[in-house]
Write an enzyme that holds these catalytic residues in place. Structure first.
Site, PDB file in Angstrom:
ATOM      1  N   ASP A  91       0.967  -1.191  -0.197  1.00 50.11           N
ATOM      2  CA  ASP A  91      -0.091   0.041  -0.047  1.00 50.11           C
ATOM      3  C   ASP A  91       0.940   1.207   0.021  1.00 50.11           C
ATOM      4  O   ASP A  91       2.033   1.138   0.469  1.00 50.11           O
ATOM      5  CB  ASP A  91      -1.065  -0.102   1.065  1.00 50.11           C
ATOM      6  N   GLY A  94      -0.802   6.174   1.712  1.00 51.76           N
ATOM      7  CA  GLY A  94      -2.099   7.254   1.643  1.00 51.76           C
ATOM      8  C   GLY A  94      -2.964   7.246   2.676  1.00 51.76           C
ATOM      9  O   GLY A  94      -3.332   8.111   3.350  1.00 51.76           O
ATOM     10  N   ASP A 265      -8.216  -7.102   0.005  1.00 48.22           N
ATOM     11  CA  ASP A 265      -7.348  -7.200   1.135  1.00 48.22           C
ATOM     12  C   ASP A 265      -8.318  -6.840   2.437  1.00 48.22           C
ATOM     13  O   ASP A 265      -9.025  -5.900   2.100  1.00 48.22           O
ATOM     14  CB  ASP A 265      -5.961  -6.331   1.134  1.00 48.22           C
ATOM     15  N   CYS A 303     -13.258 -27.613   7.740  1.00 45.08           N
ATOM     16  CA  CYS A 303     -11.787 -26.858   7.499  1.00 45.08           C
ATOM     17  C   CYS A 303     -10.706 -27.515   7.941  1.00 45.08           C
ATOM     18  O   CYS A 303     -10.841 -28.496   8.864  1.00 45.08           O
ATOM     19  CB  CYS A 303     -11.937 -25.577   8.709  1.00 45.08           C
ATOM     20  N   CYS A 308      -9.141 -26.297  13.447  1.00 41.90           N
ATOM     21  CA  CYS A 308     -10.219 -27.103  13.279  1.00 41.90           C
ATOM     22  C   CYS A 308      -9.950 -28.663  13.306  1.00 41.90           C
ATOM     23  O   CYS A 308     -10.621 -29.557  13.661  1.00 41.90           O
ATOM     24  CB  CYS A 308     -10.935 -26.919  11.823  1.00 41.90           C
ATOM     25  N   HIS A 334      -7.168 -20.011  11.368  1.00 42.38           N
ATOM     26  CA  HIS A 334      -8.269 -20.507  10.805  1.00 42.38           C
ATOM     27  C   HIS A 334      -8.794 -19.302   9.733  1.00 42.38           C
ATOM     28  O   HIS A 334      -9.482 -19.813   8.823  1.00 42.38           O
ATOM     29  CB  HIS A 334      -9.273 -20.922  12.099  1.00 42.38           C
TER      30      HIS A 334
END
Ligand SMILES: [Zn+2]
Length: 372
Positions: A91, A94, A265, A303, A308, A334
């Site tokens: 990034d 800003g 994101d 999962c 899990c 997870h």
């Protein structure tokens, strides 16, 4: 050749694609975990890679303040520094300058601000932001932009968008083209479709390797966000990746993929992992809730993550109540696995032309979980 991008298949507005960077191939649509300060919080790089992630997001603002871009460059770049061999998008700083820094002054040249860490004075301009991202070794560099909060009067959104586009042109000029590395433009314009379209047209005139939609998921609500995407995404080039910055909840990802977004994101899966909130195929689970205290069942039986496959809800509840670090580690693992699996399931659904059915089943399972 900068970063490569190929659309392999389509289903409605959604695209199944492949992004090729200097640090490997990324299948899209993709969710990028946040490695803001050079670490995905509570995770080892091996653990992040085990979820299937092949790209993470670093942050110019945080890394320029500590430990400093020149230091990271001197130590071989961000990939080596954080021991992450796959792709990194950075990034531009800003958003953080606008949201974190103290006593900032915005001018045509750039932003002057004081560090939120120790109050020392810094300047960040488009050229310096791009230079920092180069020093870090980012595979994908973002242009330096100004973000307005929500709500903001239309005149302010408009002048901010125009400043962002002038900064975008300077960012593009400062970027040094090299194989496997690219720079993305950012479309701003708040919730106003006409401003979004003007911003998109200006960004395309400058010409970028990919196009981000910024300034959303900041409190405008999902319906408004989707309306902005409906107005904006069709105007973006078909053959370049599209990145929705900062979103979001699992339902945001499904809706935005259907509207043609390729990259995401969000702080949510990692931050929630540290506050005992888990995302599952049957909705959001708060493991601090007393009803899990004696539950021997796994968090999500479908999962394959360490939390899990090895532990009960009762144990995860105990860890969170006791404030144990392992609780944050397991739940972050997870949540990142859930996000990675959600994106992988959408990629498969696009390939088989069944994304609408997938989205309906997703919404139904999330709703059923809410009522359990
Ligand atoms: Zn899991």
């Amino acid at each position: 050749m900068s970063v490569g991008f190929e659309v392999l298949g389509r289903n409605g507005g959604a695209r199944r694609g492949r992004l090729v960077t200097a640090h490997g191939v990324v299948d899209t649509p993709v969710f990028m975990p946040l490695a803001t300060t050079g670490t995905v919080k509570a995770m080892t790089p091996e653990g992040v890679a085990a979820t299937g992630a092949r790209i993470v997001l670093g942050n110019t603002y945080h890394l320029m303040l500590r430990p400093g871009a020149e230091r990271i460059a001197g130590l071989g770049g961000l990939h080596r520094f954080m021991n992450w061999p796959y792709a990194i998008l950075t990034d531009s700083g800003g958003f953080q300058v606008m949201s974190l820094a103290a006593r900032r002054t915005i001018a045509e040249a750039g932003v002057t601000f004081r560090s939120h860490l120790d109050g020392s004075l810094y300047e960040l301009a488009p050229e310096r932001s791009v230079a920092i991202q180069h020093l870090l070794g980012a595979d994908i560099t973002m242009v330096f932009d100004e973000c307005t909060p929500y709500p903001t009067p239309r005149e302010t959104v408009e002048s901010s968008m125009q400043l962002t586009m002038r900064w975008a042109e300077r960012s593009r000029r400062a970027f040094i083209d090299r194989p496997g590395h690219g720079i993305f433009g950012i479309v701003q314009g708040g919730i106003h479709p006409d401003l979004r379209l003007r911003s998109a047209a200006m960004a395309m005139d400058i010409g970028f390797d990919g196009y981000a939609v910024g300034g959303l998921a900041i409190g405008e609500g999902q319906q408004t966000m989707f309306a902005v995407l409906d107005a904006t995404v069709p105007a973006l080039p078909e053959d370049r990746p599209r990145y929705l910055m900062g979103a979001g909840k699992p339902g945001d990802l499904v809706g935005a993929v259907m509207r043609g977004i390729d990259m995401f994101d969000c702080v949510l899966p990692t931050r929630s992992g540290r506050t005992a909130q888990a995302f599952t195929r049957r909705g959001t689970v708060n493991l601090r809730n007393a009803r899990h205290a004696g539950d021997p069942a796994p968090l999500d039986p479908e999962c394959r993550c360490p939390a899990c496959t090895g532990y009960s809800r009762a144990y995860l509840h105990h860890l969170s109540r006791a404030g144990e670090i392992l609780g944050s580690m397991l739940l972050t693992a997870h949540n990142l696995q859930y996000y990675a699996d959600l994106m992988a399931a959408m990629r498969t659904a696009i390939e088989t032309g069944s994304l609408a059915a997938f989205a309906a089943a997703f919404a139904e399972a999330q709703e059923a979980g809410r009522n359990e």
